[in-house]
Design a protein around this motif. Structure first.
Motif, PDB file in Angstrom:
ATOM      1  N   GLY A   1       0.774  -1.232   0.000  1.00 26.07           N
ATOM      2  CA  GLY A   1       0.000   0.000   0.000  1.00 26.07           C
ATOM      3  C   GLY A   1       0.803   1.277   0.000  1.00 26.07           C
ATOM      4  N   GLY A   2       2.135   1.199   0.157  1.00 24.27           N
ATOM      5  CA  GLY A   2       2.943   2.403   0.154  1.00 24.27           C
ATOM      6  C   GLY A   2       3.110   2.955  -1.253  1.00 24.27           C
ATOM      7  N   GLY A   3       3.212   4.277  -1.370  1.00 25.24           N
ATOM      8  CA  GLY A   3       3.384   4.904  -2.679  1.00 25.24           C
ATOM      9  C   GLY A   3       4.830   4.864  -3.125  1.00 25.24           C
ATOM     10  N   ALA A   4       5.038   5.230  -4.393  1.00 22.06           N
ATOM     11  CA  ALA A   4       6.397   5.312  -4.920  1.00 22.06           C
ATOM     12  C   ALA A   4       7.149   6.451  -4.240  1.00 22.06           C
ATOM     13  CB  ALA A   4       6.351   5.530  -6.428  1.00 22.06           C
ATOM     14  N   SER A   5       8.457   6.336  -4.155  1.00 22.16           N
ATOM     15  CA  SER A   5       9.273   7.353  -3.502  1.00 22.16           C
ATOM     16  C   SER A   5      10.575   7.531  -4.267  1.00 22.16           C
ATOM     17  CB  SER A   5       9.564   6.957  -2.042  1.00 22.16           C
ATOM     18  OG  SER A   5      10.256   5.713  -2.007  1.00 22.16           O
ATOM     19  N   TYR A   6      11.279   8.625  -3.982  1.00 20.65           N
ATOM     20  CA  TYR A   6      12.573   8.843  -4.613  1.00 20.65           C
ATOM     21  C   TYR A   6      13.584   7.824  -4.079  1.00 20.65           C
ATOM     22  CZ  TYR A   6      10.660  13.225  -6.326  1.00 20.65           C
ATOM     23  OH  TYR A   6       9.883  14.163  -6.952  1.00 20.65           O
ATOM     24  N   GLU A   7      14.431   7.334  -4.947  1.00 17.70           N
ATOM     25  CA  GLU A   7      15.399   6.298  -4.591  1.00 17.70           C
ATOM     26  C   GLU A   7      16.773   6.934  -4.361  1.00 17.70           C
ATOM     27  OE1 GLU A   7      17.074   3.104  -3.432  1.00 17.70           O
ATOM     28  OE2 GLU A   7      14.944   3.042  -3.968  1.00 17.70           O
ATOM     29  N   PRO A   8      17.186   7.096  -3.099  1.00 17.57           N
ATOM     30  CA  PRO A   8      18.439   7.804  -2.801  1.00 17.57           C
ATOM     31  C   PRO A   8      19.653   6.879  -2.804  1.00 17.57           C
ATOM     32  CG  PRO A   8      17.315   7.328  -0.760  1.00 17.57           C
ATOM     33  CD  PRO A   8      16.454   6.751  -1.858  1.00 17.57           C
ATOM     34  N   THR A   9      19.811   6.089  -3.850  1.00 16.76           N
ATOM     35  CA  THR A   9      20.967   5.202  -3.952  1.00 16.76           C
ATOM     36  C   THR A   9      21.581   5.321  -5.342  1.00 16.76           C
ATOM     37  OG1 THR A   9      19.614   3.327  -4.680  1.00 16.76           O
ATOM     38  CG2 THR A   9      20.035   3.528  -2.301  1.00 16.76           C
ATOM     39  N   LEU A  10      22.815   4.847  -5.442  1.00 14.20           N
ATOM     40  CA  LEU A  10      23.563   4.856  -6.687  1.00 14.20           C
ATOM     41  C   LEU A  10      24.070   3.452  -6.946  1.00 14.20           C
ATOM     42  CD1 LEU A  10      25.101   6.631  -8.914  1.00 14.20           C
ATOM     43  CD2 LEU A  10      27.001   6.658  -7.288  1.00 14.20           C
ATOM     44  N   GLU A  11      23.898   2.969  -8.183  1.00 11.61           N
ATOM     45  CA  GLU A  11      24.447   1.660  -8.532  1.00 11.61           C
ATOM     46  C   GLU A  11      25.155   1.725  -9.868  1.00 11.61           C
ATOM     47  OE1 GLU A  11      21.500  -1.509  -9.441  1.00 11.61           O
ATOM     48  OE2 GLU A  11      19.982  -0.041  -8.824  1.00 11.61           O
ATOM     49  N   VAL A  12      26.047   0.757 -10.093  1.00 12.07           N
ATOM     50  CA  VAL A  12      26.906   0.800 -11.266  1.00 12.07           C
ATOM     51  C   VAL A  12      26.947  -0.568 -11.931  1.00 12.07           C
ATOM     52  CG1 VAL A  12      28.954   0.351  -9.841  1.00 12.07           C
ATOM     53  CG2 VAL A  12      29.223   1.339 -12.119  1.00 12.07           C
ATOM     54  N   TYR A  13      26.914  -0.540 -13.275  1.00 11.43           N
ATOM     55  CA  TYR A  13      27.083  -1.760 -14.074  1.00 11.43           C
ATOM     56  C   TYR A  13      28.521  -1.791 -14.581  1.00 11.43           C
ATOM     57  CZ  TYR A  13      26.980  -4.899 -18.093  1.00 11.43           C
ATOM     58  OH  TYR A  13      27.262  -5.901 -18.999  1.00 11.43           O
ATOM     59  N   ASP A  14      29.191  -2.941 -14.400  1.00  8.34           N
ATOM     60  CA  ASP A  14      30.560  -3.140 -14.871  1.00  8.34           C
ATOM     61  C   ASP A  14      30.530  -4.163 -15.994  1.00  8.34           C
ATOM     62  OD1 ASP A  14      33.263  -3.871 -15.241  1.00  8.34           O
ATOM     63  OD2 ASP A  14      33.737  -3.277 -13.189  1.00  8.34           O
ATOM     64  N   SER A  15      30.971  -3.762 -17.199  1.00  9.30           N
ATOM     65  CA  SER A  15      30.904  -4.666 -18.352  1.00  9.30           C
ATOM     66  C   SER A  15      31.832  -5.859 -18.197  1.00  9.30           C
ATOM     67  CB  SER A  15      31.268  -3.902 -19.628  1.00  9.30           C
ATOM     68  OG  SER A  15      32.611  -3.448 -19.589  1.00  9.30           O
ATOM     69  N   VAL A  16      32.881  -5.718 -17.398  1.00  8.71           N
ATOM     70  CA  VAL A  16      33.817  -6.834 -17.202  1.00  8.71           C
ATOM     71  C   VAL A  16      33.140  -7.977 -16.450  1.00  8.71           C
ATOM     72  CG1 VAL A  16      35.983  -7.549 -16.121  1.00  8.71           C
ATOM     73  CG2 VAL A  16      35.822  -5.321 -17.269  1.00  8.71           C
ATOM     74  N   TYR A  17      32.347  -7.641 -15.418  1.00  6.30           N
ATOM     75  CA  TYR A  17      31.681  -8.649 -14.602  1.00  6.30           C
ATOM     76  C   TYR A  17      30.227  -8.871 -15.010  1.00  6.30           C
ATOM     77  CZ  TYR A  17      35.800  -7.802 -11.750  1.00  6.30           C
ATOM     78  OH  TYR A  17      37.088  -7.660 -11.318  1.00  6.30           O
ATOM     79  N   ASN A  18      29.704  -7.997 -15.865  1.00  2.39           N
ATOM     80  CA  ASN A  18      28.328  -8.116 -16.368  1.00  2.39           C
ATOM     81  C   ASN A  18      27.303  -8.158 -15.238  1.00  2.39           C
ATOM     82  OD1 ASN A  18      26.327  -8.346 -18.390  1.00  2.39           O
ATOM     83  ND2 ASN A  18      26.289 -10.574 -18.184  1.00  2.39           N
ATOM     84  N   ASN A  19      27.451  -7.265 -14.263  1.00  2.00           N
ATOM     85  CA  ASN A  19      26.463  -7.199 -13.186  1.00  2.00           C
ATOM     86  C   ASN A  19      26.380  -5.785 -12.620  1.00  2.00           C
ATOM     87  OD1 ASN A  19      28.697  -6.879 -11.514  1.00  2.00           O
ATOM     88  ND2 ASN A  19      28.648  -8.953 -10.719  1.00  2.00           N
TER      89      ASN A  19
END
Length: 365
Positions: free
Chosen positions: A156-174
């Motif tokens: 039931g909770g609404g959408a919210s701003y996502e205060p995180t940062l993530e990175v994709y590395d092509s060497v590890y493909n994740n």
């Protein structure tokens, strides 16, 4: 003699060929075909091609301008399974986002070799985050995703701003979540920032999409966020970031001062280094008067910057010439027809890239 040339010497010779000449060389014999196909790097001894993709989903196609013979070509994208929107270039590849969903799902493709692959799903489902790219080459690169709106909670909770940062590395493909970010930056990156980013001296930069313009930067080594001011921030009718000669630069324009380019100096001070020639600026404006009224856009790559409007209108190009440290202004006619066939004009997203005709291992994962 040609049959006995070592593979590495032949590959180096091929690196000086334009993409169309290289394509013809590939058809000469099996040895040349193998050498050209497996060449490790795109041909960077020539000006980059301008690739135009529709900003709206109107079909699987794009148009490419060859600067060697000043010609436009139609490139079908029927090998891509779903409608897409372009984000940025990675070497000779194009980073895309799928347009059939509001949540971010990234993919990469090579429009010249017709290769396509989806990237893995992000760790956090996000809508409208900021995207940044750091590339060493078409095989070794990283994609950063910051902010965005998270999904609504199942309880039931609404959408919210996502205060995180993530990175994709092509060497590890994740994807890897690398930490939190200030909520203020998360909100502004989500609401006011286009996808375009600039990487310069260890910092990823984004500029807001509305006046008064400001710049947000992420220092990768220190995992630290910061904000920079913009020259004439409340007067500019358009603004875009450009990485030039190892420094962060900004291009922007007003109706009275024209379009100018500034360079970031020590102490976070801006210095104006160039102005768009008045006759080229007037040609791009076509009497419209204001840079904002024609929805001026900017695209860049190493050694070149391009200001453009839509498919049919021409483009102003600032390009590094053969003489070291010397840049020159050029005008490129828009794409109104190909092989005598009249084309319908439409808004575009422009990209500058060096065509990569070798098979990419990244697209085979």
């Amino acid at each position: 003699m040609w049959r006995k040339l070592p593979f590495d010497i032949l590959a180096n010779i091929f690196s000086y060929l334009s993409p169309d000449s290289l394509a013809r060389a590939k058809s000469a014999c099996k040895n040349w075909h193998t050498c050209a196909k497996n060449s490790a790097s795109p041909q960077r001894h020539h000006p980059p091609w301008f690739v135009a993709l529709p900003t709206r989903i109107t079909g699987h196609f794009c148009y490419a301008h060859n600067p060697i013979d000043d010609s436009w070509h139609l490139l079908p994208l029927d090998f891509i399974p779903n409608p897409i929107r372009p984000i940025a270039t990675i070497g000779g590849l194009i980073l895309l986002r799928e347009a059939t969903t509001t949540t971010l799902q990234l993919a990469i493709c090579n429009p010249f070799t017709k290769q396509f692959r989806q990237l893995p799903k992000l760790n956090v489902t996000r809508t409208n985050p900021a995207v940044g790219v750091i590339e060493s080459n078409s095989v070794n690169f990283k994609v950063y995703v910051a902010g965005g709106m998270s999904e609504a909670s199942s309880i039931g909770g609404g959408a919210s701003y996502e205060p995180t940062l993530e990175v994709y590395d092509s060497v590890y493909n994740n994807w890897k979540t690398i930490g939190p970010m200030p909520m203020e930056f998360s909100v502004r990156l989500t609401v006011w920032t286009p996808n375009e980013s600039v990487y310069c001296n260890g910092v990823l930069y984004w500029i807001t999409s509305a006046r008064a313009y400001t710049i947000m930067g992420y220092e990768i080594g220190k995992n630290k966020w910061r904000e920079l001011s913009v020259p004439m921030a409340d007067r500019l009718e358009f603004a875009a970031l450009v990485p030039r000669n190892g420094k962060l630069s900004l291009v922007g324009g007003t109706c009275d001062a024209g379009a100018c380019i500034w360079e970031l100096c020590e102490g976070n001070n801006w210095r104006m280094i160039e102005k768009v020639p008045q006759e080229l600026g007037a040609r791009l404006l076509e009497g419209k008067g204001r840079w904002g009224s024609i929805n001026t856009k900017c695209v860049y790559t190493a050694g070149a910057m391009c200001l453009y409007r839509d498919l049919e209108s021409g483009m102003v190009v600032w390009r590094e010439c053969a003489k070291k440290d010397k840049w020159e202004w050029h005008w490129i006619e828009g794409c109104g027809s190909i092989k005598g066939m009249k084309l319908q004009n439409f808004p575009i997203k422009g990209l500058l890239l060096h065509p990569y005709l070798a098979s990419s291992s990244v697209l085979k994962q």
